[in-house]
Design a protein around this motif. Structure first.
Motif, PDB file in Angstrom:
ATOM      1  N   PRO A 110       0.820  -1.213   0.000  1.00 58.27           N
ATOM      2  CA  PRO A 110       0.000   0.000   0.000  1.00 58.27           C
ATOM      3  C   PRO A 110       0.856   1.266   0.000  1.00 58.27           C
ATOM      4  CG  PRO A 110      -0.809  -1.563   1.627  1.00 58.27           C
ATOM      5  CD  PRO A 110       0.513  -2.084   1.145  1.00 58.27           C
ATOM      6  N   ILE A 111       0.434   2.240  -0.806  1.00 62.45           N
ATOM      7  CA  ILE A 111       1.095   3.542  -0.871  1.00 62.45           C
ATOM      8  C   ILE A 111       0.096   4.595  -0.411  1.00 62.45           C
ATOM      9  CG2 ILE A 111       2.253   5.232  -2.341  1.00 62.45           C
ATOM     10  CD1 ILE A 111       2.919   2.951  -4.270  1.00 62.45           C
ATOM     11  N   ILE A 112       0.504   5.413   0.534  1.00 63.65           N
ATOM     12  CA  ILE A 112      -0.338   6.489   1.055  1.00 63.65           C
ATOM     13  C   ILE A 112       0.265   7.813   0.633  1.00 63.65           C
ATOM     14  CG2 ILE A 112      -1.307   7.581   3.116  1.00 63.65           C
ATOM     15  CD1 ILE A 112      -1.039   4.886   4.551  1.00 63.65           C
ATOM     16  N   ASP A 131      -2.797   4.022  -3.016  1.00 64.82           N
ATOM     17  CA  ASP A 131      -3.934   3.310  -2.437  1.00 64.82           C
ATOM     18  C   ASP A 131      -4.827   4.228  -1.621  1.00 64.82           C
ATOM     19  OD1 ASP A 131      -3.149   0.102  -2.651  1.00 64.82           O
ATOM     20  OD2 ASP A 131      -1.433   1.459  -2.630  1.00 64.82           O
ATOM     21  N   LEU A 132      -4.219   5.123  -0.877  1.00 67.42           N
ATOM     22  CA  LEU A 132      -4.945   6.030  -0.005  1.00 67.42           C
ATOM     23  C   LEU A 132      -4.369   7.430  -0.160  1.00 67.42           C
ATOM     24  CD1 LEU A 132      -4.953   3.833   3.250  1.00 67.42           C
ATOM     25  CD2 LEU A 132      -6.775   3.982   1.543  1.00 67.42           C
ATOM     26  N   VAL A 133      -5.226   8.443  -0.024  1.00 67.99           N
ATOM     27  CA  VAL A 133      -4.789   9.833  -0.127  1.00 67.99           C
ATOM     28  C   VAL A 133      -5.380  10.613   1.044  1.00 67.99           C
ATOM     29  CG1 VAL A 133      -4.734  11.928  -1.528  1.00 67.99           C
ATOM     30  CG2 VAL A 133      -4.757   9.686  -2.649  1.00 67.99           C
ATOM     31  N   VAL A 188     -10.097  11.432  -2.660  1.00 67.90           N
ATOM     32  CA  VAL A 188      -9.319  11.608  -1.433  1.00 67.90           C
ATOM     33  C   VAL A 188     -10.039  10.867  -0.306  1.00 67.90           C
ATOM     34  CG1 VAL A 188      -8.696  13.341   0.313  1.00 67.90           C
ATOM     35  CG2 VAL A 188      -8.255  13.794  -2.104  1.00 67.90           C
ATOM     36  N   ASN A 189      -9.256  10.201   0.552  1.00 64.46           N
ATOM     37  CA  ASN A 189      -9.870   9.469   1.664  1.00 64.46           C
ATOM     38  C   ASN A 189     -10.250  10.362   2.831  1.00 64.46           C
ATOM     39  OD1 ASN A 189      -7.809   7.464   0.265  1.00 64.46           O
ATOM     40  ND2 ASN A 189      -9.425   6.239   1.208  1.00 64.46           N
ATOM     41  N   ARG A 190      -9.361  11.302   3.151  1.00 63.06           N
ATOM     42  CA  ARG A 190      -9.595  12.171   4.297  1.00 63.06           C
ATOM     43  C   ARG A 190      -9.052  13.564   4.011  1.00 63.06           C
ATOM     44  NH1 ARG A 190      -7.493   8.418   9.413  1.00 63.06           N
ATOM     45  NH2 ARG A 190      -8.535   6.474   8.763  1.00 63.06           N
TER      46      ARG A 190
END
Length: 276
Positions: A110-112, A131-133, A188-190
């Protein structure tokens, strides 16, 4: 001695890559992309690393591909040829760039992405491969080059992530959009206040890293397959072809002819005058 493009750090089972071109707003060059690949490859099969975090120095995450031409991402520097690229060679270059992004898409860990400030054009391709932003409230996203310079071969995965209507709106108007809108659309996740960005990403990375690395690789592959089975790679190939055609347009040629004659800043000024 010049500063390195990237800084790397190991924090237990988390690998942090920091973009280090603050004076260029972390614009991406050929050597930058090569260094990023090398950094990722260094931990690709390292069982002691579970998660990778991408972050940046300065006010911008990245403004996209560096347009000054001194370290151009493709084999033809459009400033040197006043924008008149060899179509066949350009097509192959763009396909090679697309393969670069697909290799990052297939990265097993996973890459954030930790995004502050501007994340534009090629930066959208970069975070699409993550994977997550997590973004600061100050972050802005978009593709200003959509009016005149081309499309990204991945189209940022926008058609799949946010749908046709919004993708067309952002490409047709080249308007920038806020972190709040990006979160609402699912890019975007958060979104957090700027002073909480670092701590939020650190906590998220630590939480993800609690899951065994082998399990994370399976979870990532399982979710990726849904997009791949919908034709992700074939769609990218077709977009790469269209990007090469776009590079033959008068707006592309005029921009780089102006840059060749009067300098990049003059070309950017003319572009802002024309498109806002």
């Amino acid at each position: 001695m010049s500063e390195p493009n990237l800084l790397t750090e190991r924090r237990a089972n988390i690998f942090v890559i920091t973009f280090n071109r603050e004076e260029k707003m972390n614009a991406m060059t050929r050597s930058f992309l090569d260094d990023l690949k090398a950094a990722l490859d260094s931990v690709k099969f390292d069982d002691t690393i579970s998660v990778v975090v991408l972050k940046a120095t300065g006010k911008a995450f990245t403004t996209g591909y560096d347009l000054d031409g001194s370290d151009w991402i493709l084999s033809q520097n459009p400033i040197d040829v006043s924008g008149r690229l060899n179509l066949d060679r350009d097509r192959e270059d763009i396909k090679a760039l697309l393969e670069y992004w697909w290799a990052m898409w297939k990265f097993p860990k996973p890459i954030i992405a930790q995004v502050q400030g501007l994340c534009l054009s090629g930066g959208g391709e970069l975070i699409a491969m993550c994977d997550l932003v997590v973004a600061s409230e100050t972050a802005k996203f978009g593709h200003p080059a959509g009016r005149d310079l081309g499309i990204p071969p991945t189209v940022f995965l926008w058609p799949m992530l946010i749908g046709m209507k919004k993708t067309r709106e952002f490409l047709y108007t080249a308007r920038l959009f806020s972190a709040t809108e990006a979160e609402r659309l699912g890019l975007v996740n958060r979104v957090v206040p700027a002073h909480e960005l670092e701590a939020t990403v650190d906590a998220l990375a630590a939480d993800v890293a609690r899951t065994p690395a082998n399990n994370l690789a399976i979870l990532k592959q399982a979710t990726s397959r849904f997009y791949e089975n919908m034709g992700l790679f074939a769609s990218g190939d077709q977009a790469a072809e269209l990007d090469a055609v776009f590079h033959q347009s008068e707006t592309f040629v005029q921009f780089f002819a102006k840059a060749a004659e009067d300098g990049l800043q003059a070309a950017l000024h003319e572009r802002r005058r024309r498109f806002g």
